[in-house]
Enzyme design. Structure first.
Site, PDB file in Angstrom:
ATOM      1  N   CYS A 167      20.667  49.912  31.968  1.00 12.88           N
ATOM      2  CA  CYS A 167      21.086  50.773  33.081  1.00 12.88           C
ATOM      3  C   CYS A 167      20.260  50.558  34.344  1.00 12.88           C
ATOM      4  O   CYS A 167      20.546  51.165  35.378  1.00 12.88           O
ATOM      5  CB  CYS A 167      21.037  52.234  32.648  1.00 12.88           C
ATOM      6  N   HIS A 307      17.799  59.292  38.280  1.00  9.59           N
ATOM      7  CA  HIS A 307      18.507  58.641  37.174  1.00  9.59           C
ATOM      8  C   HIS A 307      19.362  59.695  36.484  1.00  9.59           C
ATOM      9  O   HIS A 307      20.525  59.452  36.187  1.00  9.59           O
ATOM     10  CB  HIS A 307      17.518  57.999  36.209  1.00  9.59           C
ATOM     11  N   GLU A 318      11.893  62.446  33.508  1.00 11.40           N
ATOM     12  CA  GLU A 318      11.970  62.041  34.908  1.00 11.40           C
ATOM     13  C   GLU A 318      11.378  63.105  35.812  1.00 11.40           C
ATOM     14  O   GLU A 318      10.650  62.802  36.761  1.00 11.40           O
ATOM     15  CB  GLU A 318      13.415  61.753  35.307  1.00 11.40           C
ATOM     16  N   LYS A 339      25.362  61.091  39.086  1.00 11.52           N
ATOM     17  CA  LYS A 339      26.037  60.836  37.808  1.00 11.52           C
ATOM     18  C   LYS A 339      26.795  62.058  37.316  1.00 11.52           C
ATOM     19  O   LYS A 339      27.689  61.944  36.477  1.00 11.52           O
ATOM     20  CB  LYS A 339      25.027  60.394  36.752  1.00 11.52           C
ATOM     21  N   HIS A 344      28.055  57.846  34.166  1.00 12.42           N
ATOM     22  CA  HIS A 344      27.004  56.832  34.130  1.00 12.42           C
ATOM     23  C   HIS A 344      27.647  55.454  34.063  1.00 12.42           C
ATOM     24  O   HIS A 344      28.237  55.080  33.044  1.00 12.42           O
ATOM     25  CB  HIS A 344      26.113  57.072  32.914  1.00 12.42           C
ATOM     26  N   PHE A 407      17.832  51.292  28.572  1.00 12.43           N
ATOM     27  CA  PHE A 407      17.441  51.056  27.189  1.00 12.43           C
ATOM     28  C   PHE A 407      16.539  49.830  27.128  1.00 12.43           C
ATOM     29  O   PHE A 407      16.771  48.824  27.815  1.00 12.43           O
ATOM     30  CB  PHE A 407      18.669  50.795  26.312  1.00 12.43           C
TER      31      PHE A 407
END
Length: 421
Positions: A167, A307, A318, A339, A344, A407
């Site tokens: 991502c 994010h 975060e 998002k 996403h 990831f």
């Protein structure tokens, strides 16, 4: 060696909120959700039955039948968004040396639908027919092919490749483009990302990890970053492209300048293959690296495009990182997760959120984090921070930091600032 300045001169997007930047941005400012029931396949038996799909996309409006047969959907999305950005930047005029224009385009997954179709066909018929694969199988599937197609379509012969870091992929593409231009290795680069993974393997795979929201009774309200009842991300698709260009090159040809790229940072969590570090160590480091690269103080950032995927652990880590990096200034900034509206977009998320960041600067508007109710709280979230819940806010925006975490522990953050000659 004196580094060159890099600016943004073109934008293009094909997203769950619209088929261009203007429509996407307008719907984001309004707080519209792009989520709805999955139409790409029958999701009746899946735990998650909704997604943020690109609506009413007709390949025949963009590609002839022969060309379409050679393209996975993710590459189609990439070509459409890149075309918009290139046209917006007027990058194909006689004053541009195409030998000095590159393409760096990202995908976290790439041609998943093509892979699924071909592998599925072989599983059903391979024993009887032998290995009978489509000759376009490999070039349709591979994650770098979107960059190749854009380069071929527009005859751009500068640096050309794809970036893959889950991502964080398209933020990495933007940072690579920024670095190559400021080092003098290209005059302009079309950078961005594309993804089209809303198919059984994508949805089923993320479901098995318990990564996706399963709020099937309320798709539009499912992505709710930083709310107490958040239960996973909503998968999205589409593409976003930006033209990054060396400042003097842009000025010499009279290009419109949206914003300046101030700096970029990268880091690794070095912690877990899918989970973010619980204390946000990698997230903290990537923001510090971006600020250092930009030569900026934390107090100079007005807005962070988070994010913020709406996962229980990721949102909290975060937030912790932001408070550590920005201290008291964290309470003076706007924060938001777009998002919550777009879903996403995986490998394309960073590029789309870069466009949101640039538009926040040019329009003086912070897009909201939607789907939050005042009584839907998490004791680990500090609601004294301004998450720009539910309604866009007007603000003079001089600098924006945009976070992406992937990831594998891949982190990339990029900073845009208001252009000043």
């Amino acid at each position: 060696m004196e580094l060159k300045r890099v600016v943004v001169t073109g934008l293009g997007a094909l997203t769950p909120l619209g088929h261009d930047v203007a429509t996407t941005w307008d719907n984001a400012v309004k707080g519209e959700s792009g989520a709805g029931p999955i139409t790409h396949f029958d999701a009746t038996n899946f735990k998650t039955q909704f997604a943020c799909e690109v609506k009413d996309f007709d390949p025949s409006q963009h590609f002839d039948r022969k060309k379409a047969r050679t393209l996975d959907l993710y590459a189609m999305y990439a070509l459409v968004a890149a075309e918009q950005a290139i046209k917006d930047a007027d990058l194909e005029n006689e004053n541009v040396d195409k030998n000095r224009v590159g393409v760096i385009f990202a995908a976290g997954i790439g041609g998943l639908h093509t892979f699924e179709e071909e592998a599925g066909y072989f599983a059903l018929h391979g024993k009887d027919q032998g290995p009978k694969y489509n000759p376009f199988f490999i070039p349709k599937m591979i994650a770098d092919i979107a960059a190749g197609h854009i380069s071929i379509e527009h005859e751009f012969r500068g640096p050309n490749y794809g970036t893959v870091s889950a991502c964080a992929s398209s933020n990495n593409a933007l940072i690579d483009a920024f670095n190559l231009i400021r080092l003098g290795m290209a005059d302009a680069i079309v950078a961005g990302g594309a993804e089209a993974a809303i198919y059984p393997a994508g949805v089923g795979g993320f479901n098995s990890m318990k990564a996706l929201s399963t709020r099937n009774d309320d798709p539009k309200g499912a992505s709710r970053p930083f709310s107490g009842s958040r239960d996973g991300f909503v998968i999205g698709e589409g593409a976003a492209a930006l033209v990054l260009e060396e400042l003097e090159h842009a000025k010499a040809r009279g290009a419109h300048i949206y914003a300046e790229v101030a700096g970029g940072g990268m880091s690794a969590d070095a912690y877990h293959i899918t989970a973010t570090h619980p204390e946000g160590l990698g997230a903290r480091l990537v923001m510090e690296n971006a600020l250092k690269d930009a030569g900026m103080k934390p107090e100079e950032i007005d807005y962070i495009n988070l994010h913020g995927t709406s996962t229980p652990l990721g949102d909290v880590s975060e937030e912790k990182a932001i408070k550590e990096v920005f201290g008291d200034h964290a309470y003076d900034m706007n924060l938001s997760s777009t998002k919550s509206m777009t879903g996403h977009l995986l490998g394309a998320a960073g590029a789309l959120e870069a466009i949101m960041s640039v538009k926040a600067i040019t329009d003086g508007i912070i897009p909201p984090t939607i789907n939050h109710a005042e009584d839907d709280t998490d004791p680990e979230v500090d609601y004294n921070l301004n998450f720009t819940f539910n309604k866009a806010q007007k603000r003079d925006v001089n600098a924006v930091l945009s976070n992406t975490f992937g990831f594998g522990g891949h982190n990339a953050a990029i900073i845009f600032k208001k252009y000043k000659d």
